[in-house]
Design a protein around this motif. Structure first.
Motif, short mmCIF file in Angstrom:
data_model
loop_
_atom_site.label_atom_id
_atom_site.label_comp_id
_atom_site.label_asym_id
_atom_site.label_seq_id
_atom_site.Cartn_x
_atom_site.Cartn_y
_atom_site.Cartn_z
N GLY A 35 0.80 -1.23 0.00
CA GLY A 35 0.00 0.00 0.00
C GLY A 35 0.82 1.27 0.00
N SER A 36 2.13 1.14 0.26
CA SER A 36 2.97 2.36 0.29
C SER A 36 3.15 2.94 -1.12
CB SER A 36 4.34 2.05 0.91
OG SER A 36 5.05 1.13 0.09
N ASP A 40 -1.74 3.31 -9.99
CA ASP A 40 -2.89 2.72 -10.70
C ASP A 40 -2.67 1.23 -10.92
OD1 ASP A 40 -4.04 5.18 -10.76
OD2 ASP A 40 -3.69 5.57 -12.91
N ARG A 41 -1.41 0.86 -11.24
CA ARG A 41 -1.13 -0.55 -11.50
C ARG A 41 -1.31 -1.39 -10.23
NH1 ARG A 41 3.09 -4.11 -11.19
NH2 ARG A 41 3.02 -5.82 -12.70
N ASN A 42 -0.81 -0.87 -9.10
CA ASN A 42 -0.95 -1.61 -7.85
C ASN A 42 -2.41 -1.72 -7.41
OD1 ASN A 42 1.68 -2.32 -7.56
ND2 ASN A 42 2.14 -0.96 -5.85
N LYS A 99 -10.02 -4.93 -15.82
CA LYS A 99 -8.94 -4.79 -16.80
C LYS A 99 -8.26 -3.43 -16.79
CE LYS A 99 -11.04 -8.05 -20.06
NZ LYS A 99 -11.76 -8.18 -21.33
N ASN A 100 -8.95 -2.42 -16.27
CA ASN A 100 -8.37 -1.07 -16.34
C ASN A 100 -8.80 -0.24 -15.12
OD1 ASN A 100 -11.05 -0.05 -16.86
ND2 ASN A 100 -10.79 -0.73 -18.98
N LYS A 101 -8.38 1.02 -15.11
CA LYS A 101 -8.62 1.88 -13.95
C LYS A 101 -10.12 2.10 -13.71
CE LYS A 101 -7.45 6.30 -11.85
NZ LYS A 101 -6.76 7.59 -11.97
N ASN A 102 -10.89 2.27 -14.77
CA ASN A 102 -12.33 2.48 -14.60
C ASN A 102 -13.00 1.26 -13.97
OD1 ASN A 102 -12.36 5.09 -15.54
ND2 ASN A 102 -12.81 4.51 -17.68
#
Length: 368
Positions: A35-36, A40-42, A99-102
């Protein structure tokens, strides 16, 4: 109607399939390190993990609710809890691949709603146990109810884990986190400060109930910090101090003597941080000590008598302290990250509670 039955049957098959899958535990240290860096990927990786992990954990509990002894599974309050778990399982399984940020943001909103849906699981299960006790043959010994005790320990421990995983993921979206805070975790938490805040809250409850409250003395190093979840520690210390204040207050209420203070000592060892809460409230008889961590002997049942399933809904109207579940659930919170809670009592004098918290952060969640 036939279509609905078929749908329900398919859903139960799915629950059964997922409930047999292996759970994956995490540690406090892993949550903190991962969490540090809330990139977006994490966050996408975290959501994908929860998308698979949460249905497994929720399915296991839904299956277990179906097979409780003495007819507990069929009590109205327990059926309601089962429905909450099945609804949450359905929501998670019907959510498409992330699959993505949304997708991740939509998923986060959905699990936030699941967390709210489960707000009142503890009082609702308590109400179910109460319904069972009222309908039970009085000849059944409480020792025979050990299966229910063990189920509730597993059930509530699992709930702590589910809420920690959801809460941590959701909190990592906080756009402006406080310094040294990673989701639910404070990397430099002062146990003295949390103990002081929890004590003040417990003292105000005592003042409201009795019109006065004993003093509280806290000893320890105010500069000492370690990584932990402040909300968990607050809950545990609040419960212990509240019990001590009540015991002292009731013992000295009609006495000419000044009520002795409740003492809190915070010690930082190499492995554990230990918090001792000591009172001179008269203690607990030795015969009563085995009962203090059970869910079946509550002395606070009049609170539950005022409730029904409709009153509970999914709001957050009750705290655990109101119906005698405080100590067993506090012990589960301590054990969740590798700690423990022990109570030692001297009847005729007072009680010492030892709250052990692992400061290493490498203990994996206890999964059952």
């Amino acid at each position: 109607m036939a279509a609905k039955k078929l749908c329900d049957s398919l859903l139960l098959d799915e629950v059964s399939k997922w409930g047999s899958m292996k759970q994956t535990g995490v540690t406090l240290r892993y949550m903190m390190e991962f969490g540090s860096r809330p990139t977006d990927r994490n966050m996408l990786i975290s959501a994908q993990f929860l998308h698979k992990e949460l249905p497994i954990r929720i399915a296991r509990r839904a299956i277990e609710i179906e097979t409780l002894p003495f007819g507990l599974s069929q009590k109205p309050a327990v059926l309601k809890v089962r429905d909450w778990y099945v609804d949450s399982f359905r929501d998670l399984r019907s959510f498409p691949e992330i699959k993505n940020k949304n997708d991740e943001l939509d998923f986060t909103q959905m699990i936030k709603m699941i967390k709210v849906r489960h707000n009142n699981v503890v009082p609702m299960m308590a109400l179910g146990v109460q319904q069972l006790k009222k309908s039970m043959d009085t000849r059944i010994l409480y020792e025979d109810l050990d299966d229910i005790q063990q189920f509730l320990d597993r059930f509530y421990m699992s709930r702590i884990g589910i809420r920690m995983l959801i809460g941590q993921h959701v909190a990592l979206h906080e756009p402006d986190p406080a310094p040294d805070v990673i989701g639910y975790i404070h990397t430099k938490m002062s146990p003295m400060e949390v103990a002081r805040n929890a004590s003040e809250d417990a003292r105000s409850v005592c003042m409201r109930q009795y019109g006065s409250a004993p003093d509280i003395d806290i000893y320890g190093d105010p500069k000492f910090t370690f990584p932990y979840v402040p909300s968990h520690l607050h809950l545990m210390v609040f419960e212990l101090v509240k019990n001590s204040l009540r015991a002292v207050q009731e013992r000295y209420m009609d006495s000419d003597k000044v009520a002795p203070p409740v003492r809190i000592i915070v010690a930082d060892g190499l492995e554990d941080v230990t918090i001792k809460v000591s009172d001179e409230g008269g203690g607990i008889p030795r015969s009563g000590l085995p009962r203090i961590f059970t869910y079946l002997y509550s002395t606070a049942e009049n609170q539950l008598d005022l409730l029904d399933e409709h009153a509970l809904g999914t709001g957050d109207m009750m705290t655990m302290a109101g119906y005698g579940y405080g100590l067993p659930i506090s012990r589960l919170y301590a054990r969740y990250f590798g700690g423990d809670l022990q109570i030692i009592s001297m009847e005729g004098y007072g009680t010492d509670a030892y709250l052990h918290l692992s400061r290493l952060g490498d203990s994996q969640e206890p999964l059952t």
